[in-house]
Design a protein around this motif. Structure first.
Motif, mmCIF file in Angstrom:
data_model
loop_
_atom_site.group_PDB
_atom_site.id
_atom_site.type_symbol
_atom_site.label_atom_id
_atom_site.label_comp_id
_atom_site.label_asym_id
_atom_site.label_seq_id
_atom_site.Cartn_x
_atom_site.Cartn_y
_atom_site.Cartn_z
ATOM 1 N N GLN A 35 0.617 -1.273 0.082
ATOM 2 C CA GLN A 35 -0.049 -0.143 -0.009
ATOM 3 C C GLN A 35 0.902 1.464 -0.025
ATOM 4 O O GLN A 35 0.681 2.076 -0.784
ATOM 5 C CB GLN A 35 -0.802 0.015 1.066
ATOM 6 N N HIS A 37 3.922 1.456 -1.014
ATOM 7 C CA HIS A 37 4.830 1.723 -1.955
ATOM 8 C C HIS A 37 3.889 2.334 -3.343
ATOM 9 O O HIS A 37 4.272 3.311 -4.039
ATOM 10 C CB HIS A 37 5.060 0.214 -2.513
ATOM 11 N N GLN A 38 2.641 1.972 -3.420
ATOM 12 C CA GLN A 38 1.762 2.463 -4.410
ATOM 13 C C GLN A 38 1.558 3.886 -3.905
ATOM 14 O O GLN A 38 1.673 4.813 -5.050
ATOM 15 C CB GLN A 38 0.334 1.811 -4.196
ATOM 16 N N LYS A 39 1.206 4.299 -2.881
ATOM 17 C CA LYS A 39 1.122 5.852 -2.363
ATOM 18 C C LYS A 39 2.329 6.567 -2.585
ATOM 19 O O LYS A 39 2.425 7.788 -3.160
ATOM 20 C CB LYS A 39 0.790 5.726 -0.887
ATOM 21 N N GLU A 41 4.473 5.781 -4.879
ATOM 22 C CA GLU A 41 4.676 6.111 -6.606
ATOM 23 C C GLU A 41 3.827 7.265 -7.017
ATOM 24 O O GLU A 41 4.181 7.864 -7.990
ATOM 25 C CB GLU A 41 4.285 4.666 -7.252
ATOM 26 N N GLU A 42 2.753 7.250 -6.258
ATOM 27 C CA GLU A 42 1.678 8.252 -6.851
ATOM 28 C C GLU A 42 2.116 9.731 -6.183
ATOM 29 O O GLU A 42 2.015 10.634 -7.089
ATOM 30 C CB GLU A 42 0.319 7.926 -6.087
ATOM 31 N N THR A 43 2.491 9.820 -4.996
ATOM 32 C CA THR A 43 2.940 11.066 -4.370
ATOM 33 C C THR A 43 4.478 11.657 -4.374
ATOM 34 O O THR A 43 4.819 12.465 -4.338
ATOM 35 C CB THR A 43 2.437 11.049 -2.977
ATOM 36 N N GLY A 44 5.406 10.440 -4.161
ATOM 37 C CA GLY A 44 6.745 10.638 -3.973
ATOM 38 C C GLY A 44 7.111 11.221 -3.047
ATOM 39 O O GLY A 44 8.188 11.906 -2.702
ATOM 40 N N SER A 45 6.100 10.831 -1.732
ATOM 41 C CA SER A 45 6.408 11.558 -0.333
ATOM 42 C C SER A 45 7.871 10.763 0.237
ATOM 43 O O SER A 45 7.867 9.642 0.125
ATOM 44 C CB SER A 45 5.184 11.352 0.502
#
Length: 129
Positions: A35, A37-39, A41-45
């Motif tokens: 979860q 990792h997906q976040k 990739e989406e945000t780069g946080s």
């Protein structure tokens, strides 16, 4: 005290239940990493990236917990075989190593629980702010 077949057999249910608990922890952390990792990739946080690194450390500890528990289980089986063929010195030695491996596994479990608790405390403090 004489080592009989029943003594190492007592470890079987304990190690089996321990392995179930370790596997549940592993699966929960693996799902969380997916979860995050997906976040990431989406945000780069950066904070998400740091959380994933901390979880990777915990996964490594859990892997070592599982490995030492399996090793303990294997040694308990070898102990029973040695008792069966009446090699008592070796049976006692291997059983002692089996207990040591189980102890190491439990110590690693304690460390992993401490890391988990620290991570939750940090998240709770972030929610308070």
């Amino acid at each position: 005290m004489e080592l009989t077949l029943g003594i190492p057999a007592l470890l079987f249910p304990a190690i089996s239940l321990t392995m179930l608990a370790y596997n549940a922890r592993y699966l929960a952390i693996a799902a969380l990493i997916r979860q995050l990792h997906q976040k990431f990739e989406e945000t780069g946080s950066k904070s998400v990236g740091l959380q994933v690194k901390k979880l990777q450390k915990r996964l490594t500890i859990i892997k070592n917990m599982q490995a030492t528990a399996i090793f303990s289980f294997l040694l308990a089986v070898i102990t029973m075989s040695l008792i069966y063929v009446q090699l008592t010195f070796w049976a006692n030695l291997i059983f002692g190593i089996s207990l040591l491996a189980l102890m190491i596994s439990l110590i690693l479990s304690f460390i992993e629980v401490q890391l988990s608790t620290k991570a939750l405390e940090i998240q709770l403090k972030n929610m308070e702010n």
